[in-house]
Structure formats: structure tokens, C-alpha cells
Design a protein around this motif. Structure first.
Motif, short mmCIF file in Angstrom:
data_model
loop_
_atom_site.label_atom_id
_atom_site.label_comp_id
_atom_site.label_asym_id
_atom_site.label_seq_id
_atom_site.Cartn_x
_atom_site.Cartn_y
_atom_site.Cartn_z
N UNK A 298 1.08 -1.33 0.05
CA UNK A 298 0.25 0.28 -0.40
C UNK A 298 0.59 1.08 0.06
N UNK A 299 1.96 0.81 0.13
CA UNK A 299 2.65 2.31 0.54
C UNK A 299 3.37 3.07 -1.19
N UNK A 300 3.58 4.07 -0.73
CA UNK A 300 2.65 5.66 -0.28
C UNK A 300 1.34 5.52 -0.32
N UNK A 301 0.70 6.31 1.23
CA UNK A 301 -0.76 5.83 1.56
C UNK A 301 -1.09 6.95 2.23
N UNK A 302 -1.33 8.44 1.52
CA UNK A 302 -2.11 9.43 2.35
C UNK A 302 -3.47 9.62 2.06
N UNK A 303 -4.20 10.04 3.08
CA UNK A 303 -5.67 9.78 2.97
C UNK A 303 -5.80 10.73 4.18
N UNK A 304 -6.26 12.44 3.00
CA UNK A 304 -6.01 13.04 4.38
C UNK A 304 -5.05 14.17 3.81
N UNK A 392 -14.70 -8.82 0.14
CA UNK A 392 -15.03 -8.64 1.38
C UNK A 392 -13.93 -7.71 1.96
N UNK A 393 -13.49 -8.05 2.40
CA UNK A 393 -11.70 -8.05 3.42
C UNK A 393 -11.00 -6.70 2.43
N UNK A 394 -10.78 -6.48 1.37
CA UNK A 394 -10.57 -5.64 0.92
C UNK A 394 -11.27 -4.27 1.58
N UNK A 395 -12.85 -4.58 1.57
CA UNK A 395 -13.17 -3.17 1.82
C UNK A 395 -12.83 -2.70 2.92
N UNK A 396 -12.95 -3.71 4.15
CA UNK A 396 -12.61 -3.83 5.02
C UNK A 396 -10.63 -3.32 5.61
N UNK A 397 -10.47 -4.19 5.14
CA UNK A 397 -8.90 -2.97 4.99
C UNK A 397 -8.46 -1.69 4.98
N UNK A 398 -9.63 -1.26 3.37
CA UNK A 398 -10.10 0.57 3.41
C UNK A 398 -10.43 1.05 3.96
N UNK A 399 -11.05 0.38 4.69
CA UNK A 399 -11.74 1.51 6.16
C UNK A 399 -11.18 0.98 7.50
N UNK A 400 -9.76 0.37 7.33
CA UNK A 400 -9.47 -0.05 8.47
C UNK A 400 -7.89 1.43 8.03
N UNK A 401 -7.55 1.57 7.43
CA UNK A 401 -7.12 2.43 6.93
C UNK A 401 -7.03 3.75 6.61
N UNK A 402 -8.34 4.07 6.26
CA UNK A 402 -9.02 5.20 6.45
C UNK A 402 -9.30 5.83 7.56
N UNK A 403 -9.93 4.98 8.10
CA UNK A 403 -9.65 5.51 10.34
C UNK A 403 -8.29 5.57 10.60
N UNK A 404 -7.51 4.89 10.23
CA UNK A 404 -6.16 4.83 11.31
C UNK A 404 -5.52 6.03 11.24
N UNK A 405 -5.69 6.43 8.73
CA UNK A 405 -4.43 7.40 8.81
C UNK A 405 -5.56 8.63 8.61
#
Length: 405
Positions: A298-304, A392-405
Motif C-alpha cells: 500500500x505504501x505510499x498511502x496518504x488519506x487526508x 469483503x476483506x478489501x473493503x474492511x482493509x480500506x476502511x481500516x486504513x482510512x480510519x487509522x490515517x
């Protein structure tokens, strides 16, 4: 006419075209986003130094090869590469010279970007064919399209980092040995290409290039030696071992330097910041490897935050790599793979790179096709449940990444 174009060629044409379009966008949007560097227009970043140094060299050099000018222009930006020319085994300066000579001849700094686009277009071809030999046509289409059109892979290749050349050489070498393993006849031109790519890697990516050569050769010869421990094969293995030892000896200084710079140095949690969670420095850190694997994809990833560079644009769009991370991870648990030896050797090489370069996204870029190939193999050969699980797991991972970042 278009009906006669194969799926592979169509993907290659489209991969080239989409990168040309993005490069035009980089040029046209230069007043809004830095156009000379993926992260910024400053010598702090490698791609800017490569290209800016080449542009200065083209203006000041008195001939095609002007060592004094080469040394001076890069020294002016705090890069001491010119002082390594006396000993070819202490520096990785080949890309600098490629940049300088190309810009000197063409009188256009953007020609270096075009060269990178060409390298990545051929990389799409090599990834497509490796995947086809290993997992089949359906998986090859998925892998080829992913490397051709994923936003990060497109945007990054429109800048001047040397990692596009590294990707080109890496997957040419892998394809050569995959074809040999599948008993595909090779031409003398392909053999010369193999030798050229191996030599290029030695002077572009230093330490890890030795590991690449070892793993690629090991894949072919380990498969060949299954039940065939003939005197001829033993002699070939002995000669290969001697060559590897010679390479390790010649490049020992740069290997030690890279180890200390990336792994063996003093990296406190304060220095690493959030990267401490995925950085592996000691044996007992091995539990972090699954996290590091996903993070590396996923790197580099910047959300926000504000978008101030093309790196930020790619970082926003890298959320599209979540399915790659999920599918590549699930493939580890798939017991029956078409070529287990190839899978584990390629993944072993990828893990070595992850451990040594986890926070250096530009170095991991050149190996991103490895998890993409794994994802394509898993997704193409899974049933309905397997594909739904990835979704399903991709949506969960994306949600987790957005929440953490």
C-alpha cells in the motif's frame, strides 16, 4: 485490424498511452503541482537530482562523456556520485550516466520520463508472460492490466526514478528463467539480454541485485536438479556458486554500507515514528512481517490532508491496492499452487526487500508486480467464495486504513 491485435499487445499499447497522457498532465499542471519531482522540486529527492543534474550536464558538458562536468553538477546538489567513478564497485552511478547522456543527446529533460515509460511498458509485457506461464491466460490478463493501469504504477513511471529500469531488468531476468523452466527455446538475443540486465542491476541496485541473481538462478537450477543430480548439473552449480562468491566479494563494501544504512543502523522508535510498527530490525521482530507485507504493497498511502505533490495524488489513489494486498496474502494459504517453488522464491526475494527497504517506497515500487502476480493467480483460479472474500476483506482493509490515517 484491431481484431488481429492480441490481448497482450492491446494492454501494452494502452499502458503506454495512459502514461503519455498522465505525463502530459504533469507538464500542463506544473503551476499547481511540482513537475520536476514526484515529491517536490528539490535536490533532497533522487528523481529531481537525476533529471536536474542531467539538464545541467547537457548545458555545460563539452563532450558526450565529460567526467569533470558530471562530478561538478551533481556535487552542486550535494550528491557525491562523481567521486565513486574511480572504483566501479563502490557506487551505483549507471542511471546518472544514462540520464546525462540521454538528455545531452536529445536536449530535452522530458526524454528521461519517456524512457521510464518505455521501461514500464515492457515490464507489463514481462509480468503478463510470467503470470501466463505460471497461472494461465486469465490470471495474465488480470496481472497485466493491474501493472498497466493501477494509478500509482502509472504516475510513478512518469518521473525520473531509476526504479522503472530496475523493474524492467528484474522481470526480464525472472521471465528468462521461467521460460527456461517451461522448456521454451530461447534465442541468442534473449541470452544477451539476460547478461545485459544482470550487469545493469549490479550498477543500479547494488546489494539486492546479487540476491535477485541468486534467487532467479536458484529457481531454475533447484527445479532442474530434482532427481537429476548429474555430473554436468553439479559442475554448473559449482560454477554458479563461484560466480556468486566473486560478486559478493567485489560488492562487499557496498553491501555492508547498505546493511548499515537500512537494517543494521541505530533506528530508535522515535526516529522511525509510526514506521516502527512495520520495521523489522531484529529476529524477534519477525512477527511484524505480515503487517510489513501489507504496508509495503500500500505504501505510499496518504488519506487526508492537502494535495501538494504527485506523490500525494498517488497516495490518495493507492487505496485501490487493497485488493492486491488481500489477494496476495490469501494466496499464501492456498495449498495447491501451479508452481510452489517459483511462488516461494519470488516471495522470499520480496520479503528480503521488504525487510531492508520497508520505509523506502521507491525501492519497493520495482517489486510491486510480485504481489500483483500472486493476487492475479489467486483471484483468477478461485471460485465464487474466494472472489467474494477478496472483495469483503478489501473493503474492511480500506476502511481500516482510512480510519487509522
Amino acid at each position: 485490424m484491431f481484431k488481429q491485435i492480441t490481448e497482450e499487445k492491446r494492454i501494452l499499447y494502452e499502458a503506454f498511452l495512459v502514461r503519455i497522457i498522465v505525463l502530459l498532465c504533469v507538464v500542463l499542471l506544473a503551476d499547481f503541482l511540482p513537475a520536476y519531482g514526484f515529491i517536490g522540486n528539490t535536490p533532497l529527492y533522487d528523481d529531481y537530482r537525476y533529471e536536474e543534474g542531467a539538464a545541467l550536464y547537457a548545458q555545460k558538458a563539452e563532450s558526450l562523456i565529460d567526467i569533470d562536468t558530471f562530478r561538478e553538477v551533481y556535487e552542486s546538489m550535494g550528491d557525491w556520485v562523481g567521486y565513486h567513478l574511480a572504483n566501479p564497485f563502490t557506487g551505483v552511478y549507471l542511471w546518472y550516466w544514462i540520464a546525462c547522456i540521454l538528455v545531452y543527446v536529445t536536449k530535452c529533460r522530458w526524454s528521461l520520463r519517456l524512457l521510464n515509460i518505455i521501461f514500464m511498458t515492457f515490464t507489463v509485457k514481462y509480468v503478463y508472460e510470467i503470470t501466463e506461464y505460471t497461472y494461465g491466460k486469465k490470471a495474465a490478463k488480470i496481472a497485466g492490466r493491474a501493472v498497466a493501469f493501477l494509478p500509482y504504477l502509472v504516475i510513478f513511471s512518469c518521473f525520473s526514478y531509476k526504479d522503472c529500469l530496475v523493474a524492467f531488468c528484474t522481470f526480464y531476468i525472472w521471465l528468462y528463467f521461467v521460460k527456461r523452466k517451461h522448456h521454451v527455446l530461447y534465442t541468442r538475443r534473449e541470452l544477451y539480454g539476460l547478461i545485459l540486465c544482470m550487469c545493469t542491476m549490479l550498477f543500479v541496485r547494488s546489494g539486492l541485485s546479487i540476491i535477485l541473481i541468486v534467487t532467479a538462478c536458484g529457481y531454475y537450477y533447484l527445479d532442474r536438479l530434482k532427481g537429476k543430480c548429474t555430473p554436468r548439473n553439479m559442475v554448473i552449480m559449482l560454477l554458479a556458486a563461484c560466480m556468486i562468491f566473486l560478486l559478493l566479494y567485489k560488492f562487499r563494501n557496498i553491501i555492508i554500507y547498505k546493511y548499515m544504512a537500512y537494517i543494521g543502523g541505530d533506528f530508535s522508535e522515535e526516529k522511525l515514528g509510526g514506521g516502527a510498527l512495520v520495521t523489522i530490525r531484529k529476529v524477534h521482530d519477525i512477527w511484524k512481517l505480515p503487517l510489513a507485507f501489507v504496508f509495503a504493497i500500500l505504501n505510499p498511502i496518504h488519506v487526508g490532508g492537502a494535495i501538494q505533490s504527485w506523490s500525494d495524488v498517488a497516495g490518495w489513489l493507492n487505496i485501490t491496492l487493497c485488493p492486491i494486498a488481500v489477494g496476495a496474502s490469501l494466496n499464501f494459504f492456498k495449498r495447491r499452487k501451479p508452481d510452489n517453488l517459483q511462488f516461494w522464491i519470488m516471495m522470499g526475494y520480496y520479503f528480503i526487500s521488504v525487510i531492508s527497504s520497508i520505509l523506502i517506497f521507491r525501492q519497493l515500487f520495482s517489486l510491486l508486480p510480485i504481489p500483483i502476480i500472486s493476487f492475479a493467480g489467486y483471484y483468477a483460479n478461485s471460485g465464487f467464495f474466494g472472489k467474494e472474500l477478496v472483495l469483503v476483506l478489501s473493503f474492511l482493509l480500506a476502511f481500516f486504513v482510512i480510519a487509522v490515517l
